[in-house]
Design a protein around this motif. Structure first.
Motif, PDB file in Angstrom:
ATOM      1  N   UNK A 445      64.934 113.243  39.041  1.00 48.62           N
ATOM      2  CA  UNK A 445      65.770 114.407  39.341  1.00 48.62           C
ATOM      3  C   UNK A 445      64.905 115.602  39.724  1.00 48.62           C
ATOM      4  N   UNK A 446      63.800 115.810  39.037  1.00 50.19           N
ATOM      5  CA  UNK A 446      62.905 116.913  39.375  1.00 50.19           C
ATOM      6  C   UNK A 446      62.392 116.779  40.804  1.00 50.19           C
ATOM      7  N   UNK A 447      62.110 115.556  41.211  1.00 56.67           N
ATOM      8  CA  UNK A 447      61.583 115.348  42.558  1.00 56.67           C
ATOM      9  C   UNK A 447      62.663 115.426  43.626  1.00 56.67           C
ATOM     10  N   UNK A 448      63.914 115.144  43.260  1.00 55.73           N
ATOM     11  CA  UNK A 448      65.023 115.302  44.209  1.00 55.73           C
ATOM     12  C   UNK A 448      65.140 116.752  44.664  1.00 55.73           C
ATOM     13  N   UNK A 449      64.799 117.681  43.777  1.00 52.52           N
ATOM     14  CA  UNK A 449      64.917 119.103  44.124  1.00 52.52           C
ATOM     15  C   UNK A 449      63.567 119.732  44.468  1.00 52.52           C
ATOM     16  N   UNK A 519      58.539 114.708  36.438  1.00 55.29           N
ATOM     17  CA  UNK A 519      58.243 114.500  37.859  1.00 55.29           C
ATOM     18  C   UNK A 519      57.266 113.349  38.026  1.00 55.29           C
ATOM     19  N   UNK A 520      57.419 112.603  39.127  1.00 54.13           N
ATOM     20  CA  UNK A 520      56.453 111.578  39.501  1.00 54.13           C
ATOM     21  C   UNK A 520      55.615 112.027  40.705  1.00 54.13           C
ATOM     22  N   UNK A 521      55.565 113.335  40.928  1.00 51.86           N
ATOM     23  CA  UNK A 521      54.752 113.866  42.005  1.00 51.86           C
ATOM     24  C   UNK A 521      55.216 113.435  43.385  1.00 51.86           C
ATOM     25  N   UNK A 524      58.432 107.814  45.035  1.00 51.92           N
ATOM     26  CA  UNK A 524      59.783 107.285  44.846  1.00 51.92           C
ATOM     27  C   UNK A 524      59.791 105.763  44.727  1.00 51.92           C
ATOM     28  N   UNK A 525      58.624 105.175  44.494  1.00 51.91           N
ATOM     29  CA  UNK A 525      58.521 103.726  44.304  1.00 51.91           C
ATOM     30  C   UNK A 525      57.370 103.434  43.350  1.00 51.91           C
ATOM     31  N   UNK A 526      57.461 103.991  42.150  1.00 54.83           N
ATOM     32  CA  UNK A 526      56.343 103.975  41.202  1.00 54.83           C
ATOM     33  C   UNK A 526      56.258 102.669  40.420  1.00 54.83           C
ATOM     34  N   UNK A 527      56.499 101.554  41.088  1.00 53.65           N
ATOM     35  CA  UNK A 527      56.551 100.250  40.424  1.00 53.65           C
ATOM     36  C   UNK A 527      55.184  99.810  39.892  1.00 53.65           C
ATOM     37  N   UNK A 533      51.713 109.210  35.926  1.00 57.54           N
ATOM     38  CA  UNK A 533      52.745 109.404  36.953  1.00 57.54           C
ATOM     39  C   UNK A 533      54.122 109.102  36.391  1.00 57.54           C
ATOM     40  N   UNK A 534      54.221 108.015  35.640  1.00 55.47           N
ATOM     41  CA  UNK A 534      55.523 107.561  35.137  1.00 55.47           C
ATOM     42  C   UNK A 534      55.737 107.861  33.660  1.00 55.47           C
ATOM     43  N   UNK A 535      54.669 108.082  32.910  1.00 60.27           N
ATOM     44  CA  UNK A 535      54.835 108.384  31.499  1.00 60.27           C
ATOM     45  C   UNK A 535      55.400 109.793  31.339  1.00 60.27           C
TER      46      UNK A 535
END
Length: 688
Positions: A445-449, A519-521, A524-527, A533-535
């Motif tokens: 959500x943070x990255x959407x905005x 945020x994941x910076x 949008x594909x942090x697989x 990044x994801x923690x």
């Protein structure tokens, strides 16, 4: 099936229709030395089995299967490759990538038609004989009705690796996830159901290891009955069971994201780990001739659920997690694969028939991801009751409305009423739609905005991976900023998106971390990003946003009109003659056809009451306003004696105040009013 301890030894049973011999291999306690090799002596139909006396739980084992190596006919038997038991309840050791894992000679000019004789046992996790008994005590499934559910999609490591309230030795584990600190947070929010990204044993892809990365999401399953070892702090199955028991004691359901559409063995150039070596032609859907694999999943292979023994394995796995581990439901990854028969997707196909008649599985939550990349893969709304479905139309519609895309009012109206155009058929409920604005796959959500463009460079695929169209908006600056005006606008946009989610009919799903601004910076594909990044960085989290989310969930819980089981059709209610839903312009008038088609229609109001068909007339009405335009004066509906403003996203800490003439809808805002009777000083019927 699998390895079953009976007090005197262990019975082993595996399936193979085309094998010529199946050998059980027993290993030393450290898994390094093969101590014995025993041919299974019995075969009943296609089940090979045998009992070995004296073996105890904790025994490490694997299989070698003899048969034809004829890839052009679909057979890839190779007894030099140690195989994981498809029914293994636990795995010991990590997968070590080596060319010896391949059934063919890597680099041979004959490719996968060649044959490799190297022993792969050193590189393959060993199956473990497990005693799955557990002291459940008075554990009871919460059995949250869908209309009361608020789902929280989370990752075991992402939730716990940076959580200051989780003991360091338990971070990244099931036990850490079930710690008091995490449970307290979920309870404060009002979460009813935690949905975990894959926790069944999975593989890290070889190309990721070569890049110094690892599989974070877990969508490469190699053991459908075994918990992923990296999430076990003490290496024991009871840790998962203990986690479930603790969540249940807190009134929270546990839902598993499961991957029965493919395995982690990849295509014809992938490793021989289990299914390929047991019976490739049965376990997988193969193209004409048998050498190549159907790839409706985009991962190289597709499991063949039209085969009765493969379907049995999936059903046995699901029942195992419910009956032995007490989980409360499943989210099926790429679920269209599961329903694809020879003629295409069939909502009355074998898998759906099997699961709906099952006395165990028909009682738990069943959630479909209703798409794959195969023919006719997008099947939103086509699943049978009691399946719920992830609704990507809600995600895109809500984002586009608040982004200011023109002409989105009709779409928003559909999403607020549970996407009835998709789900209102065959007696399905208004809870069929699982609504979300973000999920693990995509922007947070943070990255959407905060971002208009994805930034997936860390994945090592030159930013080619991930969704290209995110319907996102940076509100003036790409990425993080210290500009107070932009930060305020982003905070308001997040609150508007979250309010839209919680005010819509259906089942809301919140992505873990969105409530604290994770945020994941821009990835949008942090697989493959098992790192900061994801923690979720809980210490830097936005406590005010979390409070607002808790308030939204409480508001939804307090007003049944926001979470109905029946679809609303604007029909008059027998109790008062008022329609159960009515749309309004800012001036209180019903929108005309011209309004609905006006690309500049920016302020939409909806008046909600309990459904005309069987609704309880005692509950108060709700009037919600979604204004993505400039500030405007509102005329509240005259269908109630009075209205009280109970939510204004521009004032997140506001409690309640009267609404009446002169009430304004601020620019970029969501307002929620509830009906009151000022003469009685109470809600109609006395129910909040």
């Amino acid at each position: 099936m699998g390895a079953c301890f009976d007090g005197e030894g262990v019975n082993f049973a595996v399936f193979s229709a085309h094998a010529e011999k199946v050998e059980l291999c027993l290993f030393s306690p450290d898994g390094r030395k093969e101590m014995a090799r025993i041919a299974l002596p019995e075969r009943d139909g296609d089940i090979w089995h045998g009992h070995v006396g004296g073996l105890m739980p904790g025994t490490l084992y694997g299989f070698r299967v003899h048969g034809p190596y004829a890839p052009e006919q679909g057979h890839r038997f190779n007894p030099h490759k140690l195989l994981i038991d498809p029914y293994a309840r636990a795995l010991e050791g990590r997968l070590k990538w080596s060319d010896a894992l391949m059934g063919y000679k890597v680099g041979s000019p004959r490719g996968d038609m060649s044959y490799d004789t190297r022993d792969s046992a050193f590189a393959v996790p060993k199956s473990v004989v497990v005693d799955t008994s557990f002291a459940w005590g008075d554990d009871a499934a919460p059995r949250v009705p869908p209309e009361a559910a608020v789902i929280y999609e989370a990752h075991v490591r992402g939730m716990t690796m940076l959580h200051p309230g989780v003991e360091k030795g338990l971070r990244g584990s099931f036990l850490g996830l079930a710690s008091d600190a995490v449970i307290d947070h979920l309870q404060r929010l009002g979460i009813t159901s935690i949905e975990l990204l894959p926790v069944q044993a999975f593989a890290d892809e070889r190309f990721l290891i070569a890049k110094g990365l690892r599989n974070y999401w877990g969508y490469q399953t190699i053991g459908f009955f075994a918990p992923e070892p990296r999430y076990l702090a003490k290496g024991q199955v009871w840790e998962f069971q203990s986690m479930v028991r603790r969540f249940h004691a807190a009134g929270i359901e546990v839902i598993l994201d499961v991957v029965y559409n493919h395995s982690g063995e990849g295509d014809e150039f992938g490793p021989t780990l289990s299914f390929r070596g047991f019976d490739n032609a049965s376990y997988y859907r193969l193209l004409h001739g048998g050498r190549h694999y159907v790839n409706d999943t985009g991962t190289g292979n597709t499991l063949n659920l039209t085969h009765p023994m493969v379907l049995r394995m999936v059903m046995d796995s699901l029942r195992y997690w419910v009956e032995v581990c007490h989980v409360d439901g499943f989210r099926f990854d790429l679920a269209t694969v599961l329903g694809r028969e020879a003629h295409g997707f069939d909502p009355n196909g074998g898998f759906f028939d099997a699961i709906r008649q099952d006395p165990v599985l028909s009682r738990v939550k069943l959630i479909a991801e209703p798409w794959d990349i195969g023919p006719g893969g997008y099947q939103l709304g086509a699943y049978p009751h009691p399946f719920l479905e992830w609704n990507d139309r809600f995600r895109d519609g809500a984002r586009r409305w608040w982004k200011g895309d023109p002409g989105m009012a009709p779409d928003l109206a559909k999403r607020l009423l549970g996407s009835a155009e998709r789900f209102d058929h065959h007696g399905r409920g208004a809870t069929s739609s699982v609504n979300f604005v973000t999920a693990h796959d995509g922007f947070t959500l943070e990255d959407v905005v905060s971002f208009t463009l994805k930034r997936n460079w860390a994945n090592g695929e030159e930013n080619r991976d991930g969704h290209h169209e995110n319907h996102s908006d940076n509100l003036g600056v790409e990425g993080p900023t210290d500009d107070p005006a932009i930060r305020a606008a982003r905070g308001l946009r997040k609150r508007n998106l979250l309010a839209t989610l919680m005010l819509a009919q259906g089942v809301p799903m919140l992505l873990a971390g969105d409530e604290v601004g994770h945020s994941q910076g821009g990835n949008n594909n942090a697989y493959a990003q098992d790192n900061e990044t994801t923690w979720i960085d809980w210490a830097a989290g936005d406590a005010g946003l979390a409070d607002f989310v808790a308030r939204l969930i409480a508001l939804r819980r307090a007003h049944p009109v926001l979470r109905q089981r029946r679809f609303l059709h604007a029909r008059p209610r027998p109790s008062d003659g008022l329609p159960d839903v009515a749309w309004r312009r800012a001036d209180g008038q019903s929108p005309s056809a011209q309004d609905w088609h006006d690309p500049g229609f920016r302020c939409l109001g909806v008046e909600l009451r309990m459904a005309a068909e069987g609704g309880d007339p005692g509950h108060c009405a709700i009037y919600a306003v979604f204004n993505t335009g400039a500030e405007c004066v509102l005329r509240l509906p005259d269908t109630a004696p009075g209205w009280e403003l109970i939510l204004d996203t521009t004032r997140p800490e506001m409690l309640a105040e009267p609404g009446g003439p002169g009430t304004r809808a601020p620019a970029q805002s969501v307002l929620v009013f509830r009906s009151v009777d000022p003469r009685a000083g109470a809600f109609p019927g006395g129910k909040p």
